[in-house]
Design a protein around this motif. Structure first.
Motif, PDB file in Angstrom:
ATOM      1  N   LEU A  39       0.857  -1.127   0.018  1.00 16.51           N
ATOM      2  CA  LEU A  39      -0.072   0.056  -0.007  1.00 16.51           C
ATOM      3  C   LEU A  39       0.981   1.184  -0.021  1.00 16.51           C
ATOM      4  N   ALA A  40       1.938   1.202   0.881  1.00 19.01           N
ATOM      5  CA  ALA A  40       2.935   2.440   0.772  1.00 19.01           C
ATOM      6  C   ALA A  40       3.559   2.623  -0.688  1.00 19.01           C
ATOM      7  N   ASP A  41       3.733   1.526  -1.560  1.00 16.53           N
ATOM      8  CA  ASP A  41       4.166   1.625  -2.864  1.00 16.53           C
ATOM      9  C   ASP A  41       3.450   2.531  -3.672  1.00 16.53           C
ATOM     10  N   ILE A  42       2.036   2.353  -3.401  1.00 15.29           N
ATOM     11  CA  ILE A  42       1.049   3.266  -4.152  1.00 15.29           C
ATOM     12  C   ILE A  42       0.572   4.560  -3.486  1.00 15.29           C
ATOM     13  N   ASP A  43       1.286   4.761  -2.490  1.00 13.18           N
ATOM     14  CA  ASP A  43       0.958   6.122  -1.494  1.00 13.18           C
ATOM     15  C   ASP A  43      -0.032   6.139  -0.996  1.00 13.18           C
ATOM     16  N   VAL A  44      -0.645   4.755  -0.225  1.00 16.96           N
ATOM     17  CA  VAL A  44      -1.876   4.892   0.491  1.00 16.96           C
ATOM     18  C   VAL A  44      -1.753   4.685   1.863  1.00 16.96           C
ATOM     19  N   ASP A  45      -2.198   5.519   2.656  1.00 19.62           N
ATOM     20  CA  ASP A  45      -1.781   5.359   4.179  1.00 19.62           C
ATOM     21  C   ASP A  45      -2.102   4.013   4.628  1.00 19.62           C
ATOM     22  N   SER A  46      -1.413   2.897   5.206  1.00 22.82           N
ATOM     23  CA  SER A  46      -1.560   1.711   5.291  1.00 22.82           C
ATOM     24  C   SER A  46      -2.075   1.236   6.968  1.00 22.82           C
ATOM     25  N   ASP A  47      -2.052   2.416   7.782  1.00 23.14           N
ATOM     26  CA  ASP A  47      -2.590   2.204   9.087  1.00 23.14           C
ATOM     27  C   ASP A  47      -3.863   1.654   9.413  1.00 23.14           C
ATOM     28  N   PRO A  48      -4.898   2.234   8.570  1.00 23.62           N
ATOM     29  CA  PRO A  48      -6.117   1.859   8.934  1.00 23.62           C
ATOM     30  C   PRO A  48      -6.421   0.277   8.438  1.00 23.62           C
ATOM     31  N   PHE A  49      -5.520  -0.359   7.408  1.00 25.27           N
ATOM     32  CA  PHE A  49      -5.963  -1.565   7.059  1.00 25.27           C
ATOM     33  C   PHE A  49      -5.319  -2.953   7.599  1.00 25.27           C
ATOM     34  N   GLY A  50      -6.052  -3.784   7.618  1.00 25.17           N
ATOM     35  CA  GLY A  50      -5.654  -5.265   8.200  1.00 25.17           C
ATOM     36  C   GLY A  50      -5.955  -6.387   7.463  1.00 25.17           C
ATOM     37  N   THR A  51      -5.727  -7.432   8.095  1.00 24.07           N
ATOM     38  CA  THR A  51      -5.985  -8.745   7.251  1.00 24.07           C
ATOM     39  C   THR A  51      -7.357  -9.061   7.085  1.00 24.07           C
ATOM     40  N   HIS A  52      -8.231  -8.366   7.753  1.00 20.58           N
ATOM     41  CA  HIS A  52      -9.818  -8.124   7.434  1.00 20.58           C
ATOM     42  C   HIS A  52     -10.070  -7.427   6.366  1.00 20.58           C
ATOM     43  N   SER A  53      -9.326  -6.673   5.848  1.00 15.79           N
ATOM     44  CA  SER A  53      -9.896  -5.524   4.465  1.00 15.79           C
ATOM     45  C   SER A  53     -10.117  -6.192   3.558  1.00 15.79           C
ATOM     46  N   PHE A  54      -9.709  -7.582   3.062  1.00 13.86           N
ATOM     47  CA  PHE A  54     -10.093  -8.024   1.897  1.00 13.86           C
ATOM     48  C   PHE A  54     -11.461  -8.750   2.256  1.00 13.86           C
ATOM     49  N   ARG A  55     -11.657  -9.219   3.213  1.00  9.20           N
ATOM     50  CA  ARG A  55     -13.066  -9.865   3.343  1.00  9.20           C
ATOM     51  C   ARG A  55     -14.139  -8.818   3.288  1.00  9.20           C
ATOM     52  N   ARG A  56     -13.852  -7.511   4.006  1.00 10.30           N
ATOM     53  CA  ARG A  56     -14.914  -6.567   3.886  1.00 10.30           C
ATOM     54  C   ARG A  56     -14.897  -5.931   2.751  1.00 10.30           C
ATOM     55  N   GLY A  57     -13.810  -5.929   2.075  1.00 15.36           N
ATOM     56  CA  GLY A  57     -13.660  -5.099   0.795  1.00 15.36           C
ATOM     57  C   GLY A  57     -14.444  -6.002  -0.162  1.00 15.36           C
ATOM     58  N   GLY A  58     -14.433  -7.111  -0.218  1.00 18.23           N
ATOM     59  CA  GLY A  58     -15.117  -8.166  -1.191  1.00 18.23           C
ATOM     60  C   GLY A  58     -16.635  -7.943  -1.130  1.00 18.23           C
ATOM     61  N   VAL A  59     -16.944  -7.930   0.201  1.00 17.81           N
ATOM     62  CA  VAL A  59     -18.403  -7.804   0.770  1.00 17.81           C
ATOM     63  C   VAL A  59     -19.025  -6.519  -0.085  1.00 17.81           C
ATOM     64  N   GLN A  60     -18.343  -5.327   0.190  1.00 15.41           N
ATOM     65  CA  GLN A  60     -18.791  -4.416  -0.627  1.00 15.41           C
ATOM     66  C   GLN A  60     -18.917  -3.986  -2.036  1.00 15.41           C
ATOM     67  N   TYR A  61     -17.793  -4.897  -2.499  1.00 13.65           N
ATOM     68  CA  TYR A  61     -17.457  -4.943  -3.920  1.00 13.65           C
ATOM     69  C   TYR A  61     -18.493  -5.778  -4.742  1.00 13.65           C
ATOM     70  N   PHE A  62     -19.141  -6.642  -4.027  1.00 11.75           N
ATOM     71  CA  PHE A  62     -20.241  -7.622  -4.542  1.00 11.75           C
ATOM     72  C   PHE A  62     -21.510  -6.772  -4.319  1.00 11.75           C
ATOM     73  N   LEU A  63     -21.759  -6.061  -3.272  1.00 11.80           N
ATOM     74  CA  LEU A  63     -22.963  -5.456  -3.231  1.00 11.80           C
ATOM     75  C   LEU A  63     -23.097  -4.259  -4.002  1.00 11.80           C
ATOM     76  N   THR A  64     -22.121  -3.624  -3.963  1.00 14.11           N
ATOM     77  CA  THR A  64     -22.339  -2.183  -4.710  1.00 14.11           C
ATOM     78  C   THR A  64     -21.942  -2.211  -6.152  1.00 14.11           C
ATOM     79  N   GLN A  65     -21.127  -2.824  -6.466  1.00 12.05           N
ATOM     80  CA  GLN A  65     -20.635  -2.931  -7.959  1.00 12.05           C
ATOM     81  C   GLN A  65     -21.314  -4.010  -8.770  1.00 12.05           C
ATOM     82  N   LYS A  66     -21.432  -5.220  -8.199  1.00  8.39           N
ATOM     83  CA  LYS A  66     -21.852  -6.344  -8.891  1.00  8.39           C
ATOM     84  C   LYS A  66     -23.579  -6.489  -8.410  1.00  8.39           C
ATOM     85  N   ARG A  67     -23.700  -5.492  -7.567  1.00  3.00           N
ATOM     86  CA  ARG A  67     -25.514  -5.447  -7.393  1.00  3.00           C
ATOM     87  C   ARG A  67     -26.062  -6.752  -6.786  1.00  3.00           C
TER      88      ARG A  67
END
Length: 518
Positions: free
Chosen positions: A396-424
């Motif tokens: 995340l630091a490579d792409i200039d994103v603050d990494s502090d708020p992220f954790g190992t659960h970020s992918f599970r939560r991100g996937g839920v929001q991806y399917f719900l909002t983008q894939k409907r």
């Protein structure tokens, strides 16, 4: 520091529970937790009693009145076998954590209080709950917990133990370890700790009323201080794309050559091989809504190639373990090629990782690396969650994103929001894919979808701004509607209407109207 006296223990606990959390609230929490277990046991006993009564009635009906019952042979109870058969009640990682916490508890009592108190751990008495509270106090309470109205004598006694101000979640883990030790190892169950008439103590010391009062007080003080648990921020598809674009720029190094340096002269934290492996882990965790420990346990024999066509590849992922399915019945995940979103194209990401690593497709998929971007083969172990989290934050630091708020659960939560909002996807489909029970807790689902720590999708000032609303509608939601949802309507849903639903209307529903309702 000398041994802590009983007077000091009482002073510590008196100050720690000074908060106005009432004993009645703590008692209700304790009763609710123990009543659930007692209800389950009572229902099991009742069911067993009904079965035994039915079997006895059947035997009496089928047998003769003068027939004597056949004496039963004495059977030896296979205690060792039953004990071994009961070992699967807790996950190995949970048991390891409980045992480790209990060892820390014993060490704390021996070194910071007095070795004499170890007898209270083996044979619990009225001091045992105080020892549990003191251990949690020293690890998780606040250093400024001592109020200004505490007299000097108590302040001196409290100063012997300086709290470390760890999280309330950690305090719960410490108490759970004590509950497990006394409940399972000492076989005291989940009864409330109490003093019997014969002078003995029964029940679980960790479930005593005093411990419950202290935990309630600690929770309130943590919340008032703003030290509440923060969920990991959800990773979004755009950041996954940016990491993929950055990672693919790296090329494999030859032989024993060390990794290169960036424009600041700092050595890269990972090479092309490790980045390819991480990108595969990102995509699997994101699309399959997996926890990181579930991802890192994946082995090559869990993956089956369903379609080898490079234009339409498909793999089947079959997990052997999931936290939500510890009893088995884990449904497989079918993952397809995705040329439009290559950062989510699991089949091609897997193929790239196998080619770059030059490994035989056997054993763990996600491995450890050395400083030269070589896969460690001497001790074939998977990457640890701690190492993965460190690499993810570096990425995340490579792409200039603050990494502090992220954790190992970020992918599970991100996937839920991806399917719900983008894939409907609807909630039912989401729960089925992610492995949640349809009897889900609505609060749990909401925490995955919405969290104050997530990156906002809309500026606050644009919530009721007509221009801001219109702009987002045209560029995002309506565009998806026109290209996807409406197209499905024309080709599928409306066609079904004409051939099926309307035909049923004419021949069935309207006919019923004429003959009946009218």
């Amino acid at each position: 520091m000398g041994p802590t006296t009983p007077a000091q223990l009482r002073a510590i606990m008196k100050e720690a529970t000074r908060d106005p959390a009432t004993a009645q609230e703590a008692k209700l929490d304790l009763v609710e937790s123990t009543e659930e277990v007692e209800t389950e046991i009572a229902e099991e006993n009742e069911n067993e009693g009904e079965k035994d009564e039915e079997e006895e009635n059947e035997e009496q009906d089928s047998g003769s009145e003068h027939q004597l019952p056949t004496p039963k042979k004495e059977a030896h109870v296979p205690r060792k076998m039953l004990q071994k058969a009961s070992e699967g009640a807790h996950a190995p990682s949970t048991l390891k954590n409980y045992k480790g916490q209990w060892k820390q508890f014993e060490t704390f009592v021996k070194n910071n209080l007095s070795p004499d108190y170890l007898k209270c751990l083996k044979q619990p008495d009225e001091r045992t709950p105080e020892l549990i509270m003191t251990w949690i106090y020293a690890a998780c309470d606040s250093p400024d917990m001592i109020s200004t109205d505490t007299d000097n004598a108590e302040k001196g006694e409290l100063s012997d133990l300086i709290p470390q101000d760890r999280t309330y979640s950690h305090a719960l883990k410490m108490r759970s370890a004590c509950s497990w030790h006394y409940g399972y190892r000492q076989k005291r169950g989940t009864d409330t700790f109490r003093h019997e008439r014969d002078g003995s103590w029964s029940g679980n010391p960790s479930l005593s009323l005093n411990v419950s009062i202290y935990m309630k007080s600690l929770q309130r003080r943590k919340h008032r201080a703003g030290k509440i648990a923060i969920s990991a921020r959800a990773i979004n598809e755009r950041d996954l794309q940016r990491m993929w674009e950055y990672n693919r720029q790296h090329r494999p190094v030859d032989g024993l050559q060390r990794l290169g340096t960036d424009h600041n002269g700092d050595r890269f934290w990972a090479g092309a091989k490790q980045r390819a492996m991480l990108q595969l882990a990102y995509a699997m965790a994101f699309l399959c809504l997996l926890r990181i420990d579930e991802v890192l346990r994946i082995e090559f024999h869990h993956i089956e190639i369903v379609n080898e066509d490079p234009n339409h590849p498909c793999i089947k992922l079959m997990l052997e373990f999931r936290k939500t399915h510890q009893d088995g019945d884990i449904k497989p995940f079918y993952l397809y090629g995705n040329k439009d979103e290559p950062w989510l194209d699991v089949p091609h990401l897997l193929a790239r990782w196998i080619v770059l690593s030059d490994l035989e497709p056997s054993g763990k998929v996600f491995r450890r690396f050395d400083a030269m971007d070589r896969v460690v083969t001497t001790n074939v172990l998977s990457m640890t969650p701690q190492t993965f989290l460190g690499n993810f934050r570096n990425n995340l630091a490579d792409i200039d994103v603050d990494s502090d708020p992220f954790g190992t659960h970020s992918f599970r939560r991100g996937g839920v929001q991806y399917f719900l909002t983008q894939k409907r996807w609807d909630i039912r489909k989401l729960c089925d894919w992610g492995g949640w029970s349809m009897e889900y807790d609505n609060v749990t689902i909401v925490r995955y979808i919405i969290n104050w720590n997530d990156k906002p999708t809309r500026m606050r000032e644009d919530f009721l701004n007509p221009d801001g609303q219109k702009e987002q509608d045209v560029e995002g939601w309506l565009e998806q509607d026109v290209e996807g949802w409406l197209e499905q309507d024309v080709e599928g849903w409306l066609e079904q209407d004409v051939e099926g639903w309307l035909e049923q209307d004419v021949e069935g529903w309207l006919e019923q109207d004429v003959e009946g309702w009218l």
